[in-house]
Design a protein around this motif. Sequence first.
Motif, PDB file in Angstrom:
ATOM      1  N   GLY A 187      -3.407   1.249  -3.141  1.00  0.00           N
ATOM      2  CA  GLY A 187      -2.461   2.363  -3.145  1.00  0.00           C
ATOM      3  C   GLY A 187      -2.446   3.075  -4.486  1.00  0.00           C
ATOM      4  O   GLY A 187      -2.450   4.316  -4.551  1.00  0.00           O
ATOM      5  N   TYR A 201      -3.648  -4.617  -1.949  1.00  0.00           N
ATOM      6  CA  TYR A 201      -3.185  -3.370  -1.339  1.00  0.00           C
ATOM      7  C   TYR A 201      -2.286  -2.574  -2.280  1.00  0.00           C
ATOM      8  O   TYR A 201      -2.206  -1.342  -2.171  1.00  0.00           O
ATOM      9  N   LEU A 221       0.823  -1.209   0.000  1.00  0.00           N
ATOM     10  CA  LEU A 221       0.000   0.000   0.000  1.00  0.00           C
ATOM     11  C   LEU A 221       0.860   1.262   0.000  1.00  0.00           C
ATOM     12  O   LEU A 221       0.711   2.137  -0.865  1.00  0.00           O
TER      13      LEU A 221
END
Length: 573
Positions: A553, A549, A464
């Motif tokens: 992001g 993730y 992320l």
Amino acid sequence: MVKTGFNSYVKLIVAVCLGLLVLQPVSLYAEIRPMSMKERKAYEALSPFEFKNILIETATDACTKELKDGKKCRVLNAGRGNPNFLNTTAREAFSLLNNFATERAEMRGPTPNLGFRPDKKGIARKLKRYLDARSEEKAAKFLRKAIDYAEKELKLEPDELAFELTDAVLGDFYPSPPRMLSNTEKIVFEYLSRIHFTYDKKPEGRFDLFATEGATAAMIYVFQSLKENHILKPGDHIAIITPIFSPYLEIPLLNDFQLVPVYVEGSEDMGWQVPASEMDKLKDTKIKALFMVNPMNPGSASMRAESVSRLAEIIKTSRKNLIVLTDTAYAPFVDEFHDILGKMPENTIGVYSYSKYFGVTGWRLGVIMLHENNIIDRMIAKLPERYKKQLNVRYGIDSTEPEKIKFIDRIVMDSRDVALAHTGGLSTPQQCIMVLFSFFELLDKEHAYKKSIQAILKKRITNLYGQLNLKIPGGPDKTHYYALIDIGRLASSLHGKDFADYMMKNFSPLDVLMRLADKKFTVLLPGEGFAGPKWSICVSIANLYDDDYTSIGKNIREVMDDFFQSWKEKSSK
């Protein structure tokens, strides 16, 4: 002139039809507009978990349209902390124990479908023989080690333990005692001691436990009993360390309680530790109680030793009657855990949940811990006579000496409106699997399970933060269970302070979350709903897969880029 204009129009239509003319994309400045003030106020009034449902609906509708157009899409819901990892060994052991218990019951019945409660005498020997016959099975090995540990290390009587587990897994009898089964309480406390008192000395004296339907029920029961026993009254001030799980912000404001919150704010710049200036708010004698989640949800940091010591010092020197409720559900995820329960047990009500660490949110497994020598019992003993008489009437249907009933037992009674206290208590199968999870951690001397979970969470938060060029918070106090991202700061780091100022002046974080849902099918929560920074968003790191993730992001960054491009278009006009 007319003919020339007509010919130009025809050529334009032909060019579009033949794909010879590339149409300009829709202006982002025209597309990105802040929601109306009325809509914003309505959304801001919602619990973040209710706003999440709106985001899910938005993301689902948008994704459905994409699928109809033949495009790929999947909703990424990182808006709730239900983990997608879980402990399997204790579950296998539960099934095996259930098979043993059912066989023993059926052996005493007249038909294959009818059984009777097993006998206690000799049941430990029978259970061990049953497990030894299956010694190659993982669950049998685990159960055998667990029983040996309980007998040798905890000095539990074999037949008493084996019968309690067998009877509990069958669920054929009311919980007795209703607060918690006797051996279960000892085993669970041993597990909780490993969490709470590894780095801090275990206090003298005994802790009483009450098994509840998750930490959710524990919260509600504690609030109710503090009110019923006139410990907290409408208008009383309570302190809340923030950011925090939103119900701790919402419940005190209900008409049932009408408490006045005082926020003790953790510092984003200090990794969500509480500054001394904020901690000193607790010296105000108007504050009757302190509510805290340690480690934080969603700050994902546990209180450091020096902060716990400062809190303890304030209580010792100037706030000897301050009640502290500490929710420690995320304690197993950190490498070093310090909590006020170890330093000030007489002032502290502990609440713990098995839900996150073992992946059992659906089982609803929670515990309330209260030291036998606590200030609440002393407060009740000093209540005005009119309150004592009222409480004696309330609890008198369950005891000939109601004034002697301890607060922890009053919580049990209040959880069933007193009249049904004799049928109170967490279901025995729930208590049984709670014991098995406790055994699992007690036997895992090398912390292999914990390290595996920590590695999963570390990889996900790395994925992320890597897309956002953010530094991952580090240290033994971090759980990495949630990410609380300040998108005001993120906007500045990505595109400069002027852009960040423009965003925060013209939009709200809800606009960003709505665009994430509508355009990126990504569901996150507003940090402000947890009393976090206004321009923060909360990402659960626990409930999706590692690569998701990376996508989240990337989606956050692309949405921030959209807002930036919109600003550039506006600036150029």
